[in-house]
Design a protein around this motif. Sequence first.
Motif, PDB file in Angstrom:
ATOM      1  N   GLU A 132      -3.186  -7.342 -12.939  1.00  0.00           N
ATOM      2  CA  GLU A 132      -2.637  -6.193 -13.661  1.00  0.00           C
ATOM      3  C   GLU A 132      -1.171  -6.417 -14.017  1.00  0.00           C
ATOM      4  O   GLU A 132      -0.720  -6.065 -15.101  1.00  0.00           O
ATOM      5  N   LEU A 133      -0.423  -7.006 -13.098  1.00  0.00           N
ATOM      6  CA  LEU A 133       0.980  -7.304 -13.375  1.00  0.00           C
ATOM      7  C   LEU A 133       1.099  -8.406 -14.422  1.00  0.00           C
ATOM      8  O   LEU A 133       1.946  -8.344 -15.313  1.00  0.00           O
ATOM      9  N   ARG A 134       0.257  -9.410 -14.318  1.00  0.00           N
ATOM     10  CA  ARG A 134       0.279 -10.492 -15.300  1.00  0.00           C
ATOM     11  C   ARG A 134      -0.030  -9.952 -16.693  1.00  0.00           C
ATOM     12  O   ARG A 134       0.611 -10.354 -17.675  1.00  0.00           O
ATOM     13  N   ALA A 135      -1.005  -9.057 -16.779  1.00  0.00           N
ATOM     14  CA  ALA A 135      -1.367  -8.497 -18.076  1.00  0.00           C
ATOM     15  C   ALA A 135      -0.194  -7.727 -18.680  1.00  0.00           C
ATOM     16  O   ALA A 135       0.101  -7.855 -19.876  1.00  0.00           O
ATOM     17  N   PHE A 136       0.484  -6.939 -17.859  1.00  0.00           N
ATOM     18  CA  PHE A 136       1.624  -6.163 -18.361  1.00  0.00           C
ATOM     19  C   PHE A 136       2.758  -7.079 -18.808  1.00  0.00           C
ATOM     20  O   PHE A 136       3.318  -6.910 -19.896  1.00  0.00           O
ATOM     21  N   LEU A 137       3.097  -8.048 -17.975  1.00  0.00           N
ATOM     22  CA  LEU A 137       4.196  -8.951 -18.315  1.00  0.00           C
ATOM     23  C   LEU A 137       3.853  -9.804 -19.531  1.00  0.00           C
ATOM     24  O   LEU A 137       4.699 -10.051 -20.393  1.00  0.00           O
ATOM     25  N   GLY A 138       2.610 -10.267 -19.609  1.00  0.00           N
ATOM     26  CA  GLY A 138       2.193 -11.062 -20.752  1.00  0.00           C
ATOM     27  C   GLY A 138       2.237 -10.262 -22.042  1.00  0.00           C
ATOM     28  O   GLY A 138       2.669 -10.767 -23.083  1.00  0.00           O
ATOM     29  N   TYR A 139       1.807  -9.014 -21.971  1.00  0.00           N
ATOM     30  CA  TYR A 139       1.876  -8.144 -23.152  1.00  0.00           C
ATOM     31  C   TYR A 139       3.327  -7.958 -23.582  1.00  0.00           C
ATOM     32  O   TYR A 139       3.647  -8.050 -24.778  1.00  0.00           O
ATOM     33  N   ILE A 151      -0.774  -8.044 -32.092  1.00  0.00           N
ATOM     34  CA  ILE A 151      -0.819  -9.400 -31.546  1.00  0.00           C
ATOM     35  C   ILE A 151      -0.657  -9.347 -30.026  1.00  0.00           C
ATOM     36  O   ILE A 151      -1.368 -10.036 -29.289  1.00  0.00           O
ATOM     37  N   ALA A 152       0.267  -8.524 -29.549  1.00  0.00           N
ATOM     38  CA  ALA A 152       0.485  -8.402 -28.110  1.00  0.00           C
ATOM     39  C   ALA A 152      -0.773  -7.910 -27.410  1.00  0.00           C
ATOM     40  O   ALA A 152      -1.127  -8.402 -26.327  1.00  0.00           O
ATOM     41  N   ALA A 153      -1.464  -6.954 -28.022  1.00  0.00           N
ATOM     42  CA  ALA A 153      -2.701  -6.443 -27.426  1.00  0.00           C
ATOM     43  C   ALA A 153      -3.781  -7.514 -27.402  1.00  0.00           C
ATOM     44  O   ALA A 153      -4.538  -7.631 -26.425  1.00  0.00           O
ATOM     45  N   ALA A 154      -3.858  -8.313 -28.479  1.00  0.00           N
ATOM     46  CA  ALA A 154      -4.842  -9.390 -28.526  1.00  0.00           C
ATOM     47  C   ALA A 154      -4.545 -10.439 -27.453  1.00  0.00           C
ATOM     48  O   ALA A 154      -5.459 -10.941 -26.787  1.00  0.00           O
ATOM     49  N   VAL A 155      -3.268 -10.759 -27.269  1.00  0.00           N
ATOM     50  CA  VAL A 155      -2.872 -11.736 -26.250  1.00  0.00           C
ATOM     51  C   VAL A 155      -3.212 -11.204 -24.857  1.00  0.00           C
ATOM     52  O   VAL A 155      -3.718 -11.940 -24.005  1.00  0.00           O
ATOM     53  N   GLU A 156      -2.938  -9.926 -24.622  1.00  0.00           N
ATOM     54  CA  GLU A 156      -3.263  -9.357 -23.313  1.00  0.00           C
ATOM     55  C   GLU A 156      -4.770  -9.402 -23.053  1.00  0.00           C
ATOM     56  O   GLU A 156      -5.209  -9.748 -21.945  1.00  0.00           O
ATOM     57  N   GLN A 157      -5.550  -9.077 -24.056  1.00  0.00           N
ATOM     58  CA  GLN A 157      -6.998  -9.107 -23.889  1.00  0.00           C
ATOM     59  C   GLN A 157      -7.479 -10.517 -23.549  1.00  0.00           C
ATOM     60  O   GLN A 157      -8.313 -10.710 -22.657  1.00  0.00           O
ATOM     61  N   MET A 158      -6.951 -11.515 -24.250  1.00  0.00           N
ATOM     62  CA  MET A 158      -7.314 -12.902 -23.955  1.00  0.00           C
ATOM     63  C   MET A 158      -6.859 -13.288 -22.555  1.00  0.00           C
ATOM     64  O   MET A 158      -7.554 -14.007 -21.832  1.00  0.00           O
ATOM     65  N   GLY A 159      -5.669 -12.807 -22.178  1.00  0.00           N
ATOM     66  CA  GLY A 159      -5.159 -13.100 -20.847  1.00  0.00           C
ATOM     67  C   GLY A 159      -6.068 -12.575 -19.761  1.00  0.00           C
ATOM     68  O   GLY A 159      -6.303 -13.240 -18.746  1.00  0.00           O
ATOM     69  N   ARG A 160      -6.584 -11.378 -19.971  1.00  0.00           N
ATOM     70  CA  ARG A 160      -7.501 -10.792 -18.983  1.00  0.00           C
ATOM     71  C   ARG A 160      -8.834 -11.536 -18.954  1.00  0.00           C
ATOM     72  O   ARG A 160      -9.373 -11.820 -17.882  1.00  0.00           O
ATOM     73  N   GLN A 161      -9.362 -11.854 -20.130  1.00  0.00           N
ATOM     74  CA  GLN A 161     -10.665 -12.502 -20.206  1.00  0.00           C
ATOM     75  C   GLN A 161     -10.644 -13.918 -19.636  1.00  0.00           C
ATOM     76  O   GLN A 161     -11.610 -14.347 -18.991  1.00  0.00           O
ATOM     77  N   LEU A 162      -9.535 -14.635 -19.860  1.00  0.00           N
ATOM     78  CA  LEU A 162      -9.453 -16.037 -19.459  1.00  0.00           C
ATOM     79  C   LEU A 162      -8.619 -16.260 -18.204  1.00  0.00           C
ATOM     80  O   LEU A 162      -8.395 -17.397 -17.806  1.00  0.00           O
ATOM     81  N   SER A 163      -8.153 -15.167 -17.587  1.00  0.00           N
ATOM     82  CA  SER A 163      -7.319 -15.252 -16.367  1.00  0.00           C
ATOM     83  C   SER A 163      -6.095 -16.138 -16.611  1.00  0.00           C
ATOM     84  O   SER A 163      -5.776 -17.025 -15.813  1.00  0.00           O
ATOM     85  N   GLU A 170       2.351 -16.131 -22.868  1.00  0.00           N
ATOM     86  CA  GLU A 170       3.528 -16.304 -23.714  1.00  0.00           C
ATOM     87  C   GLU A 170       3.287 -17.407 -24.743  1.00  0.00           C
ATOM     88  O   GLU A 170       3.575 -17.241 -25.934  1.00  0.00           O
ATOM     89  N   LEU A 171       2.749 -18.532 -24.300  1.00  0.00           N
ATOM     90  CA  LEU A 171       2.489 -19.652 -25.200  1.00  0.00           C
ATOM     91  C   LEU A 171       1.380 -19.305 -26.194  1.00  0.00           C
ATOM     92  O   LEU A 171       1.400 -19.765 -27.336  1.00  0.00           O
ATOM     93  N   VAL A 218      -5.899 -15.923 -32.543  1.00  0.00           N
ATOM     94  CA  VAL A 218      -5.168 -14.753 -32.045  1.00  0.00           C
ATOM     95  C   VAL A 218      -4.972 -13.744 -33.156  1.00  0.00           C
ATOM     96  O   VAL A 218      -5.134 -12.524 -32.950  1.00  0.00           O
ATOM     97  N   LEU A 219      -4.626 -14.210 -34.345  1.00  0.00           N
ATOM     98  CA  LEU A 219      -4.398 -13.298 -35.467  1.00  0.00           C
ATOM     99  C   LEU A 219      -5.677 -12.584 -35.887  1.00  0.00           C
ATOM    100  O   LEU A 219      -5.643 -11.403 -36.266  1.00  0.00           O
ATOM    101  N   ARG A 220      -6.803 -13.265 -35.806  1.00  0.00           N
ATOM    102  CA  ARG A 220      -8.078 -12.604 -36.108  1.00  0.00           C
ATOM    103  C   ARG A 220      -8.358 -11.496 -35.100  1.00  0.00           C
ATOM    104  O   ARG A 220      -8.807 -10.401 -35.462  1.00  0.00           O
ATOM    105  N   ALA A 221      -8.073 -11.783 -33.828  1.00  0.00           N
ATOM    106  CA  ALA A 221      -8.272 -10.769 -32.794  1.00  0.00           C
ATOM    107  C   ALA A 221      -7.303  -9.608 -32.987  1.00  0.00           C
ATOM    108  O   ALA A 221      -7.651  -8.439 -32.786  1.00  0.00           O
TER     109      ALA A 221
END
Length: 280
Positions: A132-139, A151-163, A170-171, A218-221
């Motif tokens: 949960e902290l990683r998701a917030f910081l990554g977003y 884009i931030a929401a898409a990155v967070e979603q990918m972060g959660r799905q792929l751990s 960030e990358l 990422v842009l498609r997401a």
Amino acid sequence: MLNVASARILPQSESGETIMARNQTTPSYLLYAEDDARRAEWTKRLRRHGAVKALGSAAEIQRELERPRPNFISFIVDSEGDGRTIQRILKAMRRSNADAPGLFMSENEPRSPEIIESLGFRHVLRDAPISELRAFLGYGLALEITRDPHIAAAVEQMGRQLSLTVKQMELTALSTMTLSRDELIEGLGVSPNTVKTRIRQLLRIHHEETMDALGKKVLRAALAHATGSSPTMGDAPVGALPVERKALARPRPGTAKTRGPSVKKARGTAKKARGSKKAA
């Protein structure tokens, strides 16, 4: 509109000196934690990603928010409860910056969750999974880099799905930017070999061949998250990379001191062993 950040993150002056994006003060995390130990723990975690303003009183928070040109990556409030003082702090933070992500952490469920939510703060219990902290910081980092909440929401979603780790999120956000390899190395503040290693690891996780392919993914997401809005290829405001955020340098990924036998060598060894067995 879904903004595609195509401008350079690290613009340069005529003399070649790198200047900060948006010509603003160093972006930082604004942290409020009453407990000294909690404040130190948060500061250590956040310093991996940027500068930190770690404060322990409402008066200090108010003074910090009144400074000219405040520039905050995220707001973090760690408290035992959500009484009037905490609510005033949350409201003051939100008035100073309408868009910065906010996190409220407490031991127990808040008494006024609707107020916290209305102010744009997530609530996370202290015993919540680290994801949960990683998701917030990554977003927050993805939003700082791209200035695009989709884009931030898409990155967070990918972060959660792929751990993904925070650095990997960030990358992932950076893959949407039109940065050269040299600009990426300079912006991350790490060696070329470290950048190469991190990119290789990230692409393997995402099952993509190139950063360009990942960026398009990422842009498609993000476009899907924006519910039908179309990407714009013009210049867009961009945020600060780790060097600009004064993030602490991270150690290079460890390399194994010894490597196992190659597949070719292993096959040769097995064949030799079979030959010896037949001879016997």
